[in-house]
Design a protein around this motif. Structure first.
Motif, short mmCIF file in Angstrom:
data_model
loop_
_atom_site.label_atom_id
_atom_site.label_comp_id
_atom_site.label_asym_id
_atom_site.label_seq_id
_atom_site.Cartn_x
_atom_site.Cartn_y
_atom_site.Cartn_z
N VAL A 32 8.91 72.08 52.78
CA VAL A 32 7.99 72.98 53.78
C VAL A 32 8.65 73.04 55.12
N GLU A 33 8.78 74.15 55.75
CA GLU A 33 9.31 74.23 57.05
C GLU A 33 8.25 75.09 57.73
N VAL A 34 8.05 74.49 59.11
CA VAL A 34 7.10 75.12 60.14
C VAL A 34 7.99 75.38 61.49
N ILE A 35 8.10 76.63 61.85
CA ILE A 35 8.60 77.15 62.94
C ILE A 35 7.67 77.30 64.20
N ILE A 36 7.61 77.07 65.43
CA ILE A 36 6.71 77.28 66.33
C ILE A 36 7.66 77.97 67.43
N THR A 37 6.99 79.17 68.09
CA THR A 37 7.82 79.96 68.94
C THR A 37 7.00 80.07 70.17
N LEU A 38 7.99 79.64 71.46
CA LEU A 38 7.27 79.59 72.73
C LEU A 38 7.60 81.00 73.37
N VAL A 79 3.21 74.06 75.76
CA VAL A 79 3.92 73.02 75.14
C VAL A 79 4.18 71.79 76.28
N LYS A 80 4.02 72.29 77.43
CA LYS A 80 4.23 71.08 78.43
C LYS A 80 3.15 70.05 78.76
N TYR A 111 10.15 70.84 72.40
CA TYR A 111 10.09 70.50 73.81
C TYR A 111 11.40 70.00 74.30
N SER A 112 12.32 69.17 73.47
CA SER A 112 13.32 68.86 73.99
C SER A 112 14.58 69.85 73.75
N ARG A 113 14.18 70.95 73.23
CA ARG A 113 15.02 72.01 73.42
C ARG A 113 14.82 72.63 74.59
#
Length: 363
Positions: A32-38, A79-80, A111-113
């Protein structure tokens, strides 16, 4: 930086060879892959895999938790507010540790990206990592063949699955011990397969034969903490909790009561990197060392676990071979013999395909 979207995908990934333990035989995993987009387009990835007999999480429950309460808890938030977001993921539903781990990993990746550093740099360290290779439970002859193959591939520590047939376990280890160089260390994982008194008898016999055993994982059922302590107090070999450890509260009880010598931390059990960090720190404060472990799970989640392990000072042992069992390309990790090499790219890393897998006839 606002989180604008959360997507979930899944795929079935076959294993190169069946993976056998005292609890189950696996021939494939559901990834299962989850992708969050900022809002600025940066994405963060996370991953999980269901393991009914350990976490109780199914494919359906992981998907439902990610698409439902977890998505609702983080969409539209900055996200901060990183620690608050991680707390929201943990508190938005009961259980569902695998889904929470996937979301936690995705948030750490995003966050690290965003700050343009590798995850281990954000977490504050980068120690050298080397993994053991797991030998699935089978006949003594097949396990010996697999052990010899792993040693030939450059692995200096073997994790031997036992417990499915306790009467055979001493014979299994004896044959493996005779077939490999004396400097190879063995870790035994009974996966809850022994009873307390039986475990003490088996371990005493193994100690008398000088099998070069580093430690033994979860010799008794997860709920039998008294049995776990009974074994720990009566053998010289170090005893590690695995299935008995899920949460921070579990860690507090295990280390305060001296039930075991060591803890095995897995992101799928505890709910992600943030909870894993707390567990390792609690253990450190009580003088209890930790291992980072992995289920049969996607490379990306194992990669996240590796970044965590590289950074936390109380992770002394590494069990990160799961991606080498997958029949497909690896991402984010590179393996050279028993060395595990992290991506230097931001976050957990981008997709890579460089790897040296286990042999087809490993078991």
């Amino acid at each position: 930086m606002i989180i604008k979207n959360l997507e979930v995908k899944h795929e079935t990934i076959p294993l190169k060879v069946p993976f056998k333990t005292a609890l189950r035989t696996a021939t494939e995993i559901e990834s299962v892959e989850v992708i969050i987009t900022l809002e600025n387009g940066i994405t963060g990835r996370g991953a999980a895999a269901p393991t009914y007999v350990i976490t109780g999480d199914s494919l359906e429950s992981i998907l439902a938790a990610l698409k439902g309460p977890i998505k609702a808890a983080i969409i539209g938030r900055d996200v901060k507010e990183f620690q608050l977001l991680l707390q929201s993921v943990q508190s938005c539903c009961v259980g569902n540790t695998s889904a929470k781990a996937a979301a936690d990993i995705a948030l750490h990746d995003a966050y690290s990206r965003l700050i343009e550093v590798p995850l281990h740099t954000y977490l504050g360290g980068k120690k050298t990592l080397s993994t053991c290779m797991t030998i699935g439970v089978d006949t003594p002859e097949k396990m010996t063949k697999a052990a010899k193959s792993a040693v030939a591939d450059g692995f200096q520590v073997l994790k031997i699955k036992v417990g499915a047939n306790p009467e055979l376990d001493i014979e299994r280890i004896q044959k493996i011990h005779e077939a490999i160089p004396s400097y190879i260390k063995l870790r035994l994982d009974a996966n809850q397969g022994w009873r307390a008194k039986q475990a003490v008898q088996i371990i005493h016999e193994m100690e008398s034969r000088n099998f070069n055993i580093e430690f033994i994982e979860q010799p008794v059922p997860s709920y039998d903490l008294d049995g776990l302590k009974f074994v720990t107090n009566r053998v010289s070999t170090l005893i590690m909790a695995d299935e008995s450890l899920f949460s921070v509260k579990d860690a507090l009880k295990l280390v305060a009561g001296r039930y075991v010598d060591l803890l095995n931390i897995k992101l799928m059990k505890c709910g992600g990197i943030n909870e894993a960090w707390k567990i390792a720190s609690i253990a450190e404060a009580n003088g209890v060392g930790c291992m980072i472990g992995s289920m049969m799970e996607p490379c990306f989640s194992v990669g996240a676990a590796a970044h965590f392990a590289a950074a936390h000072p109380n992770i002394h042992y590494f069990d990160l071979d799961a991606p080498l069992w997958l029949d497909g390309d690896l991402d984010v990790l590179t393996y050279h013999r028993d060395q595990v090499i992290l991506s230097a790219l931001p976050g957990v890393g981008d997709v890579q395909t460089t790897f040296q897998g286990i042999k087809k006839d490993a078991t």
